[in-house]
Design an enzyme around this catalytic site. Structure first.
Site, PDB file in Angstrom:
ATOM      1  N   ASP A  66       0.814  -1.212   0.000  1.00 57.83           N
ATOM      2  CA  ASP A  66       0.000   0.000   0.000  1.00 57.83           C
ATOM      3  C   ASP A  66       0.852   1.269   0.000  1.00 57.83           C
ATOM      4  OD1 ASP A  66       0.989  -0.457   2.548  1.00 57.83           O
ATOM      5  OD2 ASP A  66      -0.962  -0.612   3.519  1.00 57.83           O
ATOM      6  N   ASP A 141      -7.002  -1.750  14.133  1.00 61.12           N
ATOM      7  CA  ASP A 141      -8.418  -2.060  13.879  1.00 61.12           C
ATOM      8  C   ASP A 141      -8.570  -3.394  13.142  1.00 61.12           C
ATOM      9  OD1 ASP A 141      -7.594  -1.496  11.303  1.00 61.12           O
ATOM     10  OD2 ASP A 141      -8.959   0.192  10.991  1.00 61.12           O
ATOM     11  N   HIS A 143      -6.878  -4.364  10.408  1.00 63.65           N
ATOM     12  CA  HIS A 143      -6.745  -4.347   8.947  1.00 63.65           C
ATOM     13  C   HIS A 143      -5.468  -5.015   8.442  1.00 63.65           C
ATOM     14  CE1 HIS A 143      -4.808  -0.065   9.276  1.00 63.65           C
ATOM     15  NE2 HIS A 143      -3.853  -0.957   9.186  1.00 63.65           N
ATOM     16  N   GLU A 148      -9.668  -1.399   5.386  1.00 64.61           N
ATOM     17  CA  GLU A 148     -10.307  -0.991   6.632  1.00 64.61           C
ATOM     18  C   GLU A 148     -11.578  -1.826   6.894  1.00 64.61           C
ATOM     19  OE1 GLU A 148      -8.453   0.453   8.432  1.00 64.61           O
ATOM     20  OE2 GLU A 148      -8.039   2.559   7.978  1.00 64.61           O
TER      21      GLU A 148
HETATM   22  C1  GLP Z   1      -0.353   0.485   8.458  1.00 63.35           C
HETATM   23  C2  GLP Z   1      -0.066  -0.386   7.241  1.00 63.35           C
HETATM   24  C3  GLP Z   1      -0.294  -1.860   7.527  1.00 63.35           C
HETATM   25  C4  GLP Z   1       0.388  -2.257   8.825  1.00 63.35           C
HETATM   26  C5  GLP Z   1      -0.171  -1.431   9.947  1.00 63.35           C
HETATM   27  C6  GLP Z   1       0.399  -1.801  11.306  1.00 63.35           C
HETATM   28  O1  GLP Z   1      -1.678   0.800   8.584  1.00 63.35           O
HETATM   29  N1  GLP Z   1      -0.836   0.023   6.137  1.00 63.35           N
HETATM   30  O2  GLP Z   1       0.182  -2.629   6.442  1.00 63.35           O
HETATM   31  O3  GLP Z   1       0.210  -3.616   9.073  1.00 63.35           O
HETATM   32  O4  GLP Z   1       0.123  -0.061   9.676  1.00 63.35           O
HETATM   33  O5  GLP Z   1       1.452  -0.974  11.645  1.00 63.35           O
HETATM   34  P1  GLP Z   1       2.470  -1.251  12.825  1.00 63.35           P
HETATM   35  O6  GLP Z   1       3.330  -2.372  12.363  1.00 63.35           O
HETATM   36  O7  GLP Z   1       3.232   0.034  12.938  1.00 63.35           O
HETATM   37  O8  GLP Z   1       1.659  -1.583  14.013  1.00 63.35           O
END
Ligand code: GLP
Length: 270
Positions: A66, A141, A143, A148
């Site tokens: 993404d 959340d 995802h 989302e």
């Molecule tokens: C973002 C990314 C996700 C990732 C998530 C968790 O939203 N788009 O791909 O899994 O963050 O982030 P973190 O690893 O900082 O908890």
């Protein structure tokens, strides 16, 4: 689904990097799906260490999950002022290994026609022969990528509005230190869809820390639901591995079973 529980973040990261390295060694032209966020940073550090010891990335291709819509990589800015995922990948992995720049793909947050770009991105994944191994984190959340709550479990790469919790979480982790005001953060992203992710031949999901414990339990052991898009892991038809640290695993009910399976697989070299 294999659930591997390690003592801490460092061991979780080493385990994930070893899974990736094994694929890179056995299939030097493999296609990796990569993730951003704080979770995979340790895995990338470990891969960089392995590269220094000879692991060769020259034949691999990568596709990132993404990118925020409206921002793009700007190497003239200091890293902490450039919040693009393209910059994150450059700094945390690509510039430190021998991957060919033209073999790396991150959705273009500055695409003039984002929906057309999404279709092009899907096409490039197909042209590359599909994703051999998709690395995944999990959002607060629930995802995957930026799918989302409410995203279709068969969705494809598209533009997706970010929900409030994601904006809050990512503001705290990344944007705040850059001095960006929360209202100036991107509110949309380009994301691979759940359907796209489910086509990967091996899905490897990582999570660490107490704050991920509840959502991990809901994703792995709760109902399959588009409200927790990472629960789609229960649908993944290929090989599926979840690597957790102890804290992220702390609310799972079937821990003993996962450990038992891990021991059996080690014993029988499966
Ligand atoms: C973002 C990314 C996700 C990732 C998530 C968790 O939203 N788009 O791909 O899994 O963050 O982030 P973190 O690893 O900082 O908890």
């Amino acid at each position: 689904m294999d659930v591997i529980i390690r003592e801490n973040y460092e061991e979780m990261s080493r385990c994930a990097a070893e899974i990736i390295a094994e694929l890179v060694r056995s299939k030097p032209n493999c296609v990796l799906g990569l993730a951003t966020g704080s979770t995979p940073i340790g895995t990338y550090k470990e891969l960089i260490r392995m590269h220094k010891e000879g692991l060769d990335f020259s034949g691999i291709k990568t596709f990132n999950l993404d990118e925020y819509l409206g921002i793009g990589i700007d190497l003239k800015k200091p890293y902490d002022q450039d919040q693009s995922y393209a910059r994150f990948m450059h700094e945390e992995l690509f510039k430190n290994i021998n991957i060919k720049k033209e073999n790396t793909h991150v959705p273009d947050g500055l695409a003039k026609e984002p929906e057309k770009h999404c279709q092009w991105y899907e096409g490039e994944i197909k042209k590359a022969g599909g994703i051999d191994l998709q690395l995944l984190g999990i959002g607060g959340d629930g995802h995957w990528a930026f799918n989302e709550p409410g995203s279709s479990l068969s969705s494809r790469t598209r533009v997706e509005p970010l929900n409030k919790q994601t904006i809050d979480d990512n503001y705290e982790s990344f944007y705040k230190k850059a001095g960006v005001k929360k209202e100036e953060m991107p509110h949309f992203a380009i994301t691979m869809g759940i359907g796209t992710i489910l086509e990967s031949r091996h899905a490897v999901m990582l999570a660490n820390g107490k704050k991920k414990a509840e959502v991990i339990a809901r994703a792995l052991e709760g109902a399959l639901t588009c409200q927790i898009t990472a629960s789609a892991i229960q649908l993944h038809p290929g090989k599926t591995t979840v690597v957790l640290d102890k804290e992220a695993a702390s609310e799972l009910k079937n821990i003993e079973h996962y450990k038992h399976v891990e021991r059996l697989k080690e014993e029988y070299k499966l």
